[in-house]
Structures are given as C-alpha cells and as structure tokens.
Design a protein around this motif. Structure first.
Motif, PDB file in Angstrom:
ATOM      1  N   LEU A  59       0.974  -1.394  -0.030  1.00 28.00           N
ATOM      2  CA  LEU A  59       0.040   0.002   0.064  1.00 28.00           C
ATOM      3  C   LEU A  59       0.837   1.319   0.098  1.00 28.00           C
ATOM      4  O   LEU A  59       1.915   1.193   0.677  1.00 28.00           O
ATOM      5  CB  LEU A  59      -0.771   0.023   1.145  1.00 28.00           C
ATOM      6  CG  LEU A  59      -1.952  -1.014   1.486  1.00 28.00           C
ATOM      7  CD1 LEU A  59      -2.511  -1.205   2.665  1.00 28.00           C
ATOM      8  CD2 LEU A  59      -2.702  -1.441   0.314  1.00 28.00           C
ATOM      9  N   ILE A  64      -0.563   5.954   5.537  1.00 28.56           N
ATOM     10  CA  ILE A  64      -0.217   4.386   5.745  1.00 28.56           C
ATOM     11  C   ILE A  64       1.275   4.444   6.229  1.00 28.56           C
ATOM     12  O   ILE A  64       1.947   4.902   5.559  1.00 28.56           O
ATOM     13  CB  ILE A  64      -0.532   3.652   4.739  1.00 28.56           C
ATOM     14  CG1 ILE A  64      -2.181   3.703   4.332  1.00 28.56           C
ATOM     15  CG2 ILE A  64      -0.136   2.080   4.945  1.00 28.56           C
ATOM     16  CD1 ILE A  64      -2.477   2.886   3.158  1.00 28.56           C
ATOM     17  N   ALA A 118      -6.342   0.872   0.669  1.00 28.05           N
ATOM     18  CA  ALA A 118      -6.269  -0.533   1.111  1.00 28.05           C
ATOM     19  C   ALA A 118      -7.627  -1.408   0.658  1.00 28.05           C
ATOM     20  O   ALA A 118      -7.164  -2.426   0.181  1.00 28.05           O
ATOM     21  CB  ALA A 118      -6.409  -0.644   2.687  1.00 28.05           C
ATOM     22  N   VAL A 123      -7.384  -5.371   0.552  1.00 28.39           N
ATOM     23  CA  VAL A 123      -6.658  -5.439   2.032  1.00 28.39           C
ATOM     24  C   VAL A 123      -7.817  -4.802   2.878  1.00 28.39           C
ATOM     25  O   VAL A 123      -8.014  -3.856   2.715  1.00 28.39           O
ATOM     26  CB  VAL A 123      -5.499  -4.719   2.139  1.00 28.39           C
ATOM     27  CG1 VAL A 123      -5.086  -4.948   3.568  1.00 28.39           C
ATOM     28  CG2 VAL A 123      -4.307  -5.432   1.247  1.00 28.39           C
ATOM     29  N   HIS A 125      -8.231  -4.003   6.883  1.00 26.89           N
ATOM     30  CA  HIS A 125      -7.417  -3.837   8.087  1.00 26.89           C
ATOM     31  C   HIS A 125      -7.827  -4.662   9.240  1.00 26.89           C
ATOM     32  O   HIS A 125      -6.902  -5.594   9.834  1.00 26.89           O
ATOM     33  CB  HIS A 125      -7.267  -2.452   8.578  1.00 26.89           C
ATOM     34  CG  HIS A 125      -6.253  -1.983   9.563  1.00 26.89           C
ATOM     35  ND1 HIS A 125      -6.560  -2.453  10.941  1.00 26.89           N
ATOM     36  CD2 HIS A 125      -5.339  -1.388   9.484  1.00 26.89           C
ATOM     37  CE1 HIS A 125      -5.559  -1.856  11.596  1.00 26.89           C
ATOM     38  NE2 HIS A 125      -4.801  -1.367  10.656  1.00 26.89           N
ATOM     39  N   PHE A 146      -1.199  -3.509  10.396  1.00 21.58           N
ATOM     40  CA  PHE A 146      -2.036  -4.227   9.460  1.00 21.58           C
ATOM     41  C   PHE A 146      -1.822  -5.716   9.876  1.00 21.58           C
ATOM     42  O   PHE A 146      -1.959  -6.721   8.984  1.00 21.58           O
ATOM     43  CB  PHE A 146      -1.527  -4.047   7.908  1.00 21.58           C
ATOM     44  CG  PHE A 146      -2.368  -2.833   7.317  1.00 21.58           C
ATOM     45  CD1 PHE A 146      -3.434  -2.763   6.640  1.00 21.58           C
ATOM     46  CD2 PHE A 146      -1.772  -1.680   7.615  1.00 21.58           C
ATOM     47  CE1 PHE A 146      -4.163  -1.921   6.205  1.00 21.58           C
ATOM     48  CE2 PHE A 146      -2.316  -0.518   7.081  1.00 21.58           C
ATOM     49  CZ  PHE A 146      -3.579  -0.628   6.240  1.00 21.58           C
ATOM     50  N   ALA A 149      -4.861  -8.018   8.676  1.00 20.22           N
ATOM     51  CA  ALA A 149      -5.313  -7.860   7.477  1.00 20.22           C
ATOM     52  C   ALA A 149      -5.564  -8.938   6.941  1.00 20.22           C
ATOM     53  O   ALA A 149      -4.655 -10.091   6.810  1.00 20.22           O
ATOM     54  CB  ALA A 149      -4.418  -6.817   6.763  1.00 20.22           C
TER      55      ALA A 149
END
Length: 234
Positions: A59, A64, A118, A123, A125, A146, A149
């Motif tokens: 990401l 992030i 994400a 993805v 979290h 994460f 994730a």
C-alpha cells in the motif's frame, strides 16, 4: 539486529515488541516490530506476522505507515517500518481529553482515504482503533498495524485459515457485528470500526463498554449507543 542498531523500546502489542532503531548503512530511522518468541509461538504466528508486512508494503499512501522490509535475524523475525515521531490517538485522548469536531473530521478524512487505498488493493485492516492510528509531531495522521489484515487473493490458499485464526484477535470494543459473529468481513467492517473509533475520540468514551469481551460483543449486536451530542455533554 542485522543492519539495524536498536536504540530504545517504544512499546508492545499482542504479539510483538516495538523499538526505535537506525539502519546503519542507510542512516535511516526506523521502527522495528519484533515478534515475541514464546513456547506458544506457532508457524501460524509467523505467517500472520509476515502477512502484516506484505499487506502494508503493498500500500502506498501518506496516511499509511510505510513498511521498509521484513527480516529474520538469527531466528528473530522483525518488520522495519517508518518511525513516527508522535503518539497514537489513545495516548492523545488520555493526555488531552476528547477531540474537537474539527480534529475528528480531519482524522476521519485521513483514515478514510487510507482505507480506500487499502480496500481497492483487496486489503481489509480488521483492527481499526485509536491505538492503531498515529499522529506525528507535525499533525500527520498515519494508520499502522495491518497485523490482522486479510489479503483477498485467490492464489493464497492459507488466507482462509489465517482469517479464521484471526477472528478472536480483533478488539471487541471496536469490532463490527459481522466480525464478532465470525462472518466474512470486507471494507465495510473497517468503516464500522472507524465510526466507533471516531465516537470514542469525540465523546471521550467508547459507545459500548463492559468488563467481559463477550458482554461487550453482545452490546454491539443488540444495543444502540447514546447519541453523540449527549455523550459529549453538549
């Protein structure tokens, strides 16, 4: 630890300790997340730890936390990531009390933009909460950790097993009803957790609380929170 000089301990989480460090060759500051080895540490723990790095490293967004690398030094597994000079939002709440609406809106904007990136990458979290949102000294908002994730990849046969194993690893105070019930979750679950987080920041207390995790989970399923303006005392 390999190319990193460990400087000081920053804190610890459910399965890892975090240290401030410096890459000796690149002269770059980093946060090292070091997997805590215990007799109970399983191969599944190592896979989940690696999944955290893989998910975050894929990401790219200013909100992030950037992952630099994943390493293994003499059997000790670690993730090297961007070092944030600041505090997580739980610490900010403890230090300064409930957030203003203006600050809450800015946090909402930054975290939502990060989650959009994400979710587009497949993805989820799965553990959005104040402790996993950092605010740097210059006010930048960063989503970190994460570790839970789920990477939605059809080629990863282990994903389903890791997801089942991770169901109990979320934080019940912020978990969505579908995650609490063990159902399949997607980006909408993160948005629910973000809503609970924002409520906590603005009201100074979470919408639901209980001493036992199961009792707390039941409240998410069956109760309505106090209206936010009442919770804020306004």
């Amino acid at each position: 630890m390999g190319d990193y000089q460990v400087l000081r301990r920053l804190g610890s989480g459910g399965m890892a300790d975090v240290y401030a460090a410096k890459h000796l060759k690149l002269r770059r500051d980093a946060a090292l997340k070091v997997l805590r080895r215990t007799p109970q540490t399983s191969q599944e723990d190592l896979q989940r730890f690696e999944r955290e790095a893989q998910a975050a490293a894929s990401l790219n967004h200013p909100s992030i936390v950037q992952v630099y690398e994943i390493g293994d030094h003499q059997g000790t597994h670690f993730i090297a990531q961007e070092l944030i000079d600041g505090s997580n939002l739980k610490q900010c709440l403890q230090q300064s009390g409930q957030f203003t609406a203006k600050d809450g809106i800015e946090i909402l904007r930054c975290v939502t933009e990060a989650l959009v990136v994400a979710h587009k990458a497949g993805v989820t979290h799965r553990d959005i909460k104040p402790e996993n949102i950092m605010r740097s000294g210059d006010g930048a908002i960063k989503v970190t950790d994460f570790g839970l994730a789920r990477v939605l990849s059809n080629t990863d046969a282990s994903a389903a097993d890791l997801t089942r194993a991770g169901l109990t690893l979320g934080t019940p105070r912020y978990m969505s009803p579908e995650q609490i019930q063990g159902h399949k979750v997607d980006g909408r679950s993160d948005l629910y957790s973000l809503g609970v987080t924002l409520y906590h920041l603005l009201a100074g207390q979470p919408p639901f609380d209980a001493e036992e995790p199961l009792a707390l989970a039941v409240k998410h399923l069956h109760e309505m929170p106090q209206p936010l303006d009442h919770a804020r005392g306004s």
